[in-house]
Design a protein around this motif. Structure first.
Motif, PDB file in Angstrom:
ATOM      1  N   MET A 256      33.912  41.295  38.590  1.00  0.00           N
ATOM      2  CA  MET A 256      34.217  42.434  37.736  1.00  0.00           C
ATOM      3  C   MET A 256      33.869  43.748  38.422  1.00  0.00           C
ATOM      4  O   MET A 256      34.706  44.677  38.484  1.00  0.00           O
ATOM      5  CB  MET A 256      33.447  42.328  36.419  1.00  0.00           C
ATOM      6  CG  MET A 256      33.675  43.510  35.472  1.00  0.00           C
ATOM      7  SD  MET A 256      32.706  43.414  33.929  1.00  0.00           S
ATOM      8  CE  MET A 256      31.082  43.913  34.533  1.00  0.00           C
ATOM      9  N   LEU A 257      32.675  43.843  38.959  1.00  0.00           N
ATOM     10  CA  LEU A 257      32.238  45.097  39.567  1.00  0.00           C
ATOM     11  C   LEU A 257      33.017  45.405  40.842  1.00  0.00           C
ATOM     12  O   LEU A 257      33.357  46.567  41.115  1.00  0.00           O
ATOM     13  CB  LEU A 257      30.737  45.038  39.852  1.00  0.00           C
ATOM     14  CG  LEU A 257      29.836  44.912  38.617  1.00  0.00           C
ATOM     15  CD1 LEU A 257      28.386  44.739  39.037  1.00  0.00           C
ATOM     16  CD2 LEU A 257      29.989  46.110  37.689  1.00  0.00           C
ATOM     17  N   HIS A 258      33.305  44.379  41.616  1.00  0.00           N
ATOM     18  CA  HIS A 258      34.069  44.575  42.851  1.00  0.00           C
ATOM     19  C   HIS A 258      35.437  45.180  42.563  1.00  0.00           C
ATOM     20  O   HIS A 258      35.866  46.129  43.235  1.00  0.00           O
ATOM     21  CB  HIS A 258      34.226  43.236  43.580  1.00  0.00           C
ATOM     22  CG  HIS A 258      35.133  43.296  44.769  1.00  0.00           C
ATOM     23  ND1 HIS A 258      34.735  43.823  45.984  1.00  0.00           N
ATOM     24  CD2 HIS A 258      36.433  42.914  44.933  1.00  0.00           C
ATOM     25  CE1 HIS A 258      35.748  43.762  46.839  1.00  0.00           C
ATOM     26  NE2 HIS A 258      36.780  43.213  46.231  1.00  0.00           N
ATOM     27  N   TYR A 259      36.128  44.645  41.554  1.00  0.00           N
ATOM     28  CA  TYR A 259      37.476  45.148  41.259  1.00  0.00           C
ATOM     29  C   TYR A 259      37.459  46.446  40.452  1.00  0.00           C
ATOM     30  O   TYR A 259      38.508  47.044  40.215  1.00  0.00           O
ATOM     31  CB  TYR A 259      38.303  44.061  40.579  1.00  0.00           C
ATOM     32  CG  TYR A 259      38.772  43.050  41.607  1.00  0.00           C
ATOM     33  CD1 TYR A 259      39.827  43.347  42.459  1.00  0.00           C
ATOM     34  CD2 TYR A 259      38.108  41.835  41.772  1.00  0.00           C
ATOM     35  CE1 TYR A 259      40.229  42.451  43.438  1.00  0.00           C
ATOM     36  CE2 TYR A 259      38.506  40.932  42.750  1.00  0.00           C
ATOM     37  CZ  TYR A 259      39.566  41.247  43.578  1.00  0.00           C
ATOM     38  OH  TYR A 259      39.958  40.367  44.555  1.00  0.00           O
ATOM     39  N   LEU A 264      28.571  46.929  45.776  1.00  0.00           N
ATOM     40  CA  LEU A 264      27.524  45.910  45.722  1.00  0.00           C
ATOM     41  C   LEU A 264      27.706  44.989  46.906  1.00  0.00           C
ATOM     42  O   LEU A 264      28.775  44.984  47.538  1.00  0.00           O
ATOM     43  CB  LEU A 264      27.526  45.152  44.397  1.00  0.00           C
ATOM     44  CG  LEU A 264      28.612  44.147  44.072  1.00  0.00           C
ATOM     45  CD1 LEU A 264      28.240  43.383  42.795  1.00  0.00           C
ATOM     46  CD2 LEU A 264      29.972  44.776  43.878  1.00  0.00           C
ATOM     47  N   ASP A 265      26.686  44.192  47.222  1.00  0.00           N
ATOM     48  CA  ASP A 265      26.679  43.444  48.482  1.00  0.00           C
ATOM     49  C   ASP A 265      27.377  42.081  48.463  1.00  0.00           C
ATOM     50  O   ASP A 265      28.042  41.720  49.427  1.00  0.00           O
ATOM     51  CB  ASP A 265      25.233  43.251  48.962  1.00  0.00           C
ATOM     52  CG  ASP A 265      24.588  44.557  49.385  1.00  0.00           C
ATOM     53  OD1 ASP A 265      25.246  45.338  50.092  1.00  0.00           O
ATOM     54  OD2 ASP A 265      23.432  44.799  48.993  1.00  0.00           O
ATOM     55  N   PRO A 266      27.225  41.254  47.425  1.00  0.00           N
ATOM     56  CA  PRO A 266      27.695  39.869  47.536  1.00  0.00           C
ATOM     57  C   PRO A 266      29.212  39.746  47.734  1.00  0.00           C
ATOM     58  O   PRO A 266      29.989  40.557  47.235  1.00  0.00           O
ATOM     59  CB  PRO A 266      27.267  39.241  46.197  1.00  0.00           C
ATOM     60  CG  PRO A 266      26.168  40.117  45.702  1.00  0.00           C
ATOM     61  CD  PRO A 266      26.514  41.494  46.161  1.00  0.00           C
ATOM     62  N   ASP A 267      29.589  38.696  48.450  1.00  0.00           N
ATOM     63  CA  ASP A 267      30.994  38.387  48.712  1.00  0.00           C
ATOM     64  C   ASP A 267      31.491  37.399  47.650  1.00  0.00           C
ATOM     65  O   ASP A 267      30.943  36.294  47.512  1.00  0.00           O
ATOM     66  CB  ASP A 267      31.136  37.779  50.115  1.00  0.00           C
ATOM     67  CG  ASP A 267      32.578  37.431  50.437  1.00  0.00           C
ATOM     68  OD1 ASP A 267      32.993  36.288  50.152  1.00  0.00           O
ATOM     69  OD2 ASP A 267      33.295  38.301  50.963  1.00  0.00           O
ATOM     70  N   GLY A 294      40.084  31.817  39.707  1.00  0.00           N
ATOM     71  CA  GLY A 294      40.295  32.508  40.972  1.00  0.00           C
ATOM     72  C   GLY A 294      40.201  34.026  40.773  1.00  0.00           C
ATOM     73  O   GLY A 294      40.166  34.523  39.646  1.00  0.00           O
ATOM     74  N   ILE A 295      40.166  34.760  41.869  1.00  0.00           N
ATOM     75  CA  ILE A 295      40.068  36.219  41.783  1.00  0.00           C
ATOM     76  C   ILE A 295      41.341  36.797  41.164  1.00  0.00           C
ATOM     77  O   ILE A 295      42.413  36.197  41.232  1.00  0.00           O
ATOM     78  CB  ILE A 295      39.815  36.853  43.163  1.00  0.00           C
ATOM     79  CG1 ILE A 295      40.946  36.507  44.144  1.00  0.00           C
ATOM     80  CG2 ILE A 295      38.479  36.367  43.744  1.00  0.00           C
ATOM     81  CD1 ILE A 295      40.824  37.216  45.488  1.00  0.00           C
TER      82      ILE A 295
END
Length: 302
Positions: A256-259, A264-267, A294-295
């Motif tokens: 959620m945060l990535h998109y 943030l760091d995690p992959d 999936g993403i």
């Protein structure tokens, strides 16, 4: 530093595994925790130095701490008392996490002490840990409500924080132990507490008991929180609260945060692989959503 950046503490090894009824081999715990570390998570609550009689699943705490990867990673352990603090210092952890409930009833069921007794214990623990040049974080269980006492006003939380700050404590986790919070309440509580206690580092520990974990997290983010707990696959829960289910799911939070373009760091891809591995290990369907769907940018043949 980008003031939008989020910092994740993975709690799979402690809050996640503590709810598993069947013994997980130590080497399997280490394998999962190391995969989480390899994904880029830089802070791990790896286990708890709690009595094996209370939580048999965590009786291998010493071995887990010794064998997980620790380069460029902060290692945290939950401790219930001064004996746990001594074991944590021997293991050379970076921080200990102690718990006190806002609710008298929950505190009695969880720790078998009154809130005032727990606060006095935390004072002793803090003095000892600080003398060893380590940190103490206090998790305020049932911050947003208790299944035994209901919802309470934010001032009840403030009163306990004031007592603990008078002892020099400045790191607190607001824990929605049984998933009773809603987004408006989270926002109101966080804004109030950050205003009253501007020098405190607050984090959020949210459970997805009623399906509001992610939206509560985002509400907390908008109110100024940048530190959050999560567990791989969404496993975990409180063994001393009826109906409590798992934590907010680590890979779902990161996705959620990535998109949303929040740093943030995690992959996310590595976390999905780790979650699938853990599902196979535990032998049941995990609550995580992204590991299954999936993403969101993935495309499939029609």
């Amino acid at each position: 530093m980008d003031n939008r950046r989020v910092f994740i503490t993975d709690v799979t090894g402690r809050d996640g595994f503590q709810m598993e009824k069947h013994w997980i081999k130590t080497e399997d715990k280490i394998r999962i925790i190391n995969r989480i570390i390899n994904s880029g998570v830089k802070r791990i609550e790896a286990t708890s130095f709690v009595s094996p009689k209370a939580i048999p699943q965590l009786r291998d705490a010493k071995e887990v701490i010794e064998l997980i990867k620790r380069d460029n990673v902060e290692v945290v352990t939950l401790i219930p008392n001064i004996k746990g603090a001594e074991l944590a210092m021997e293991a050379d952890v970076d921080e200990v996490n102690v718990v006190v409930s806002i609710s008298e009833t929950h505190n009695k069921k969880n720790i078998n002490k009154t809130v005032d007794q727990s606060v006095k214990d935390i004072a002793e623990i803090n003095k000892f840990v600080v003398s060893n040049n380590k940190r103490v974080n206090v998790s305020l269980a049932t911050t947003f409500g208790c299944p035994f006492e209901g919802i309470y006003e934010v001032r009840k939380v403030s009163e306990i924080i004031k007592k603990l700050m008078s002892m020099g404590l400045k790191r607190f986790t607001l824990a929605d132990t049984t998933g009773m919070a809603n987004p408006t309440q989270v926002s109101d509580f966080v804004i109030h507490l950050k205003t009253v206690f501007p020098d405190v580092q607050f984090s959020l520990h949210l459970h997805n008991t009623r399906g509001m974990g992610l939206v509560n997290l985002y509400s907390g983010y908008n109110a100024g929180i940048r530190h959050f707990d999560a567990s791989l696959g969404g496993i975990g829960g409180c063994p001393f609260a009826p109906g409590a289910t798992g934590n907010v799911c680590l890979e779902d939070v990161v996705h959620m945060l990535h998109y949303m373009n929040i740093p943030l760091d995690p992959d996310i891809d590595e976390l999905i692989k780790a979650a699938k591995q853990m599902e196979t290990l535990l032998g049941y369907k995990l609550p995580g959503q992204v590991m299954r769907a999936g993403i969101s940018t993935a495309t499939f043949e029609s």
